[in-house]
Design a protein around this motif. Structure first.
Motif, mmCIF file in Angstrom:
data_model
loop_
_atom_site.group_PDB
_atom_site.id
_atom_site.type_symbol
_atom_site.label_atom_id
_atom_site.label_comp_id
_atom_site.label_asym_id
_atom_site.label_seq_id
_atom_site.Cartn_x
_atom_site.Cartn_y
_atom_site.Cartn_z
ATOM 1 N N ILE A 138 0.820 -1.211 0.000
ATOM 2 C CA ILE A 138 0.000 0.000 0.000
ATOM 3 C C ILE A 138 0.857 1.266 0.000
ATOM 4 O O ILE A 138 0.443 2.302 -0.506
ATOM 5 C CB ILE A 138 -0.939 -0.010 1.231
ATOM 6 C CG1 ILE A 138 -1.853 -1.241 1.198
ATOM 7 C CG2 ILE A 138 -1.782 1.258 1.310
ATOM 8 C CD1 ILE A 138 -2.758 -1.337 -0.010
ATOM 9 N N ASN A 145 0.383 5.290 -5.548
ATOM 10 C CA ASN A 145 -0.618 4.259 -5.295
ATOM 11 C C ASN A 145 -1.991 4.800 -5.661
ATOM 12 O O ASN A 145 -2.636 5.483 -4.861
ATOM 13 C CB ASN A 145 -0.601 3.810 -3.827
ATOM 14 C CG ASN A 145 -1.628 2.714 -3.567
ATOM 15 O OD1 ASN A 145 -2.183 2.144 -4.502
ATOM 16 N ND2 ASN A 145 -1.886 2.426 -2.315
ATOM 17 N N PHE A 149 -5.846 -0.870 -2.460
ATOM 18 C CA PHE A 149 -6.496 -0.644 -1.176
ATOM 19 C C PHE A 149 -6.413 -1.940 -0.375
ATOM 20 O O PHE A 149 -6.093 -2.998 -0.907
ATOM 21 C CB PHE A 149 -7.960 -0.249 -1.375
ATOM 22 C CG PHE A 149 -8.146 1.018 -2.177
ATOM 23 C CD1 PHE A 149 -8.307 2.232 -1.538
ATOM 24 C CD2 PHE A 149 -8.176 0.992 -3.569
ATOM 25 C CE1 PHE A 149 -8.475 3.408 -2.271
ATOM 26 C CE2 PHE A 149 -8.340 2.156 -4.307
ATOM 27 C CZ PHE A 149 -8.492 3.365 -3.655
ATOM 28 N N PHE A 363 -11.941 4.338 3.410
ATOM 29 C CA PHE A 363 -10.627 4.755 2.924
ATOM 30 C C PHE A 363 -10.516 6.271 2.860
ATOM 31 O O PHE A 363 -11.517 6.980 2.758
ATOM 32 C CB PHE A 363 -10.361 4.183 1.525
ATOM 33 C CG PHE A 363 -10.421 2.686 1.461
ATOM 34 C CD1 PHE A 363 -9.416 1.911 2.010
ATOM 35 C CD2 PHE A 363 -11.502 2.041 0.859
ATOM 36 C CE1 PHE A 363 -9.469 0.525 1.959
ATOM 37 C CE2 PHE A 363 -11.563 0.654 0.801
ATOM 38 C CZ PHE A 363 -10.542 -0.104 1.358
ATOM 39 N N HIS A 370 -5.258 4.251 2.793
ATOM 40 C CA HIS A 370 -5.660 3.195 1.859
ATOM 41 C C HIS A 370 -5.764 1.866 2.595
ATOM 42 O O HIS A 370 -6.133 0.861 2.003
ATOM 43 C CB HIS A 370 -4.661 3.092 0.702
ATOM 44 C CG HIS A 370 -4.913 4.089 -0.390
ATOM 45 N ND1 HIS A 370 -4.899 3.749 -1.721
ATOM 46 C CD2 HIS A 370 -5.199 5.415 -0.356
ATOM 47 C CE1 HIS A 370 -5.157 4.817 -2.454
ATOM 48 N NE2 HIS A 370 -5.335 5.838 -1.641
#
Length: 397
Positions: A138, A145, A149, A363, A370
């Motif tokens: 992550i 990124n 997730f 999130f 994430h």
């Protein structure tokens, strides 16, 4: 007016690009209401693929019983990667391009997830990890990124959690780190070292081992001679069993605080030698269940013919996957589309009360956010007589 050859060529290329973009857009609208999953269904950690499958399938059954998403029934498309990174990459491309699924679930092995990163980012498909906890899955070194997730643990946080457990069982504050020589282990070891040092403790030993190693006595003797009273471990059940047998041979009994690699079948492999081994979890199905947990377990038991909660090997992965599917389904509904970009963007606004946590929201935009499951949701379990129980239901303190 006569057009130059170059102009005609440019116009032709532009037209081709427009047609390709149109085809891609149309293709995006034809996404199949499926969620892919690349996991280990064979090999030493085959139980892990089943654990994620169980949670995902029961969640999908619940969603479909209520009409599915956007009027369509969801399905899970499963591929075996056997814990091998190249297979995980191939499966990612198959899920995204051949099956044309909306998203992909990640499995047990951090090495596989790390290898999947490039394909996920190149293709642009939401990846929701349900198990592998490697920090750099992550939070990559590149800092980029856009699509990865996780509804699972993060090793940097787990390292701090386990360091506290180890130090609580080490009167002299002498802790060793044992870790497997894989992407997961090599990524976690610096996290543990940093966590211990942040607490004013330098590890007295750092020992590594390979998958399939049969004799760990050399590593154990070095840790023993360095005075280690506790070990923080990142390894799997098979090698954990060998470590416990080596400890027994040496009559060396340090406390073990382990990541969830020892949460599968260590009790079966090591028998009484596993008693008292502490294992981090995000969820436990054992003991008294609340109404929601009991209802989900009943559905799991019926679908997979379980006789008792102890039959759920690596049960954190089951709970994580169950929550991940519900979060993803809510994102699809909020997006009003199976378009991957819209679904990805909708993930940032999903509110969901799950088995593992209350995701409010699931999130955030920062790298750390994430990861949906926070340290406050972590749990400590211990092996006792072949069963992995919440620590407070065991005689171990």
């Amino acid at each position: 007016m006569k057009k130059s050859g170059l102009s005609v060529k440019v116009m032709t290329i532009a037209a081709s690009l427009m047609l390709a973009a149109g085809a891609m857009s149309a293709h995006a609208q034809e996404r199949k209401p499926c969620i892919g999953f690349s996991g280990a269904f064979t090999g030493a950690a085959a139980f892990s693929g089943l654990a994620v499958e169980m949670g995902a399938e029961v969640a999908i059954d619940e969603i479909n019983a209520k009409g599915g998403v956007l009027g369509q029934k969801l399905s899970l498309v499963k591929y075996d990667d056997a814990g091998q990174p190249p297979k995980g990459v191939d499966n990612t491309r198959r899920v995204a391009m051949a099956n044309n699924c909306i998203a992909i679930l990640g499995g047990y092995h951090s090495g596989v997830a790390l290898a999947q990163r490039e394909a996920v980012e190149q293709i642009g498909i939401p990846y929701i990890g349900a198990f592998a906890a490697g920090t750099k899955i992550i939070e990559p070194d590149t800092g980029v990124n856009n699509w990865m997730f996780r509804v699972s643990a993060k090793d940097r946080w787990v390292a701090a959690y386990l360091s506290d457990v180890a130090l609580a069982h080490s009167p002299g504050k002498k802790v060793a780190i044992f870790y497997e020589n894989t992407g997961w282990g090599n990524g976690a070891a610096p996290d543990v070292k940093a966590a211990l040092e942040a607490r004013g403790v330098k590890p007295v030993a750092m020992e590594t081992f390979n998958w399939g190693d049969q004799d760990m006595t050399a590593q154990l003797m070095r840790a023993r001679d360095a005075g280690a009273e506790a070990i923080v471990m990142f390894g799997l059940d098979r090698e954990g069993n060998q470590i416990l047998r080596g400890m027994d041979k040496l009559n060396y009994k340090p406390a073990i605080a382990s990541a969830w690699g020892l949460a599968g079948n260590l009790g079966e492999l090591a028998g009484p030698l596993a008693n008292g081994v502490f294992v981090f979890q995000t969820f436990s199905w054992m003991g008294k269940q609340d109404a929601k947990t009991a209802a989900v377990y009943d559905a799991l038991a019926k679908k997979y013919k379980l006789k008792a909660p102890a039959d759920l090997k690596a049960g954190s992965g089951t709970a994580n996957a169950y929550d991940a599917i519900h979060i993803l389904a809510k994102a699809i509904e909020a997006a009003g589309s199976f378009d991957r970009v819209k679904v990805r963007d909708a993930l940032f606004n999903v509110q969901h009360r799950g088995l593992v946590a209350n995701y409010a929201p699931a999130f955030g935009k920062s790298a750390e956010k994430h990861d949906a499951i926070q340290t406050k949701d972590y749990k400590l379990t211990a092996w006792h007589n072949g069963v992995l129980l919440p620590k407070d239901q065991t005689p171990y303190k």
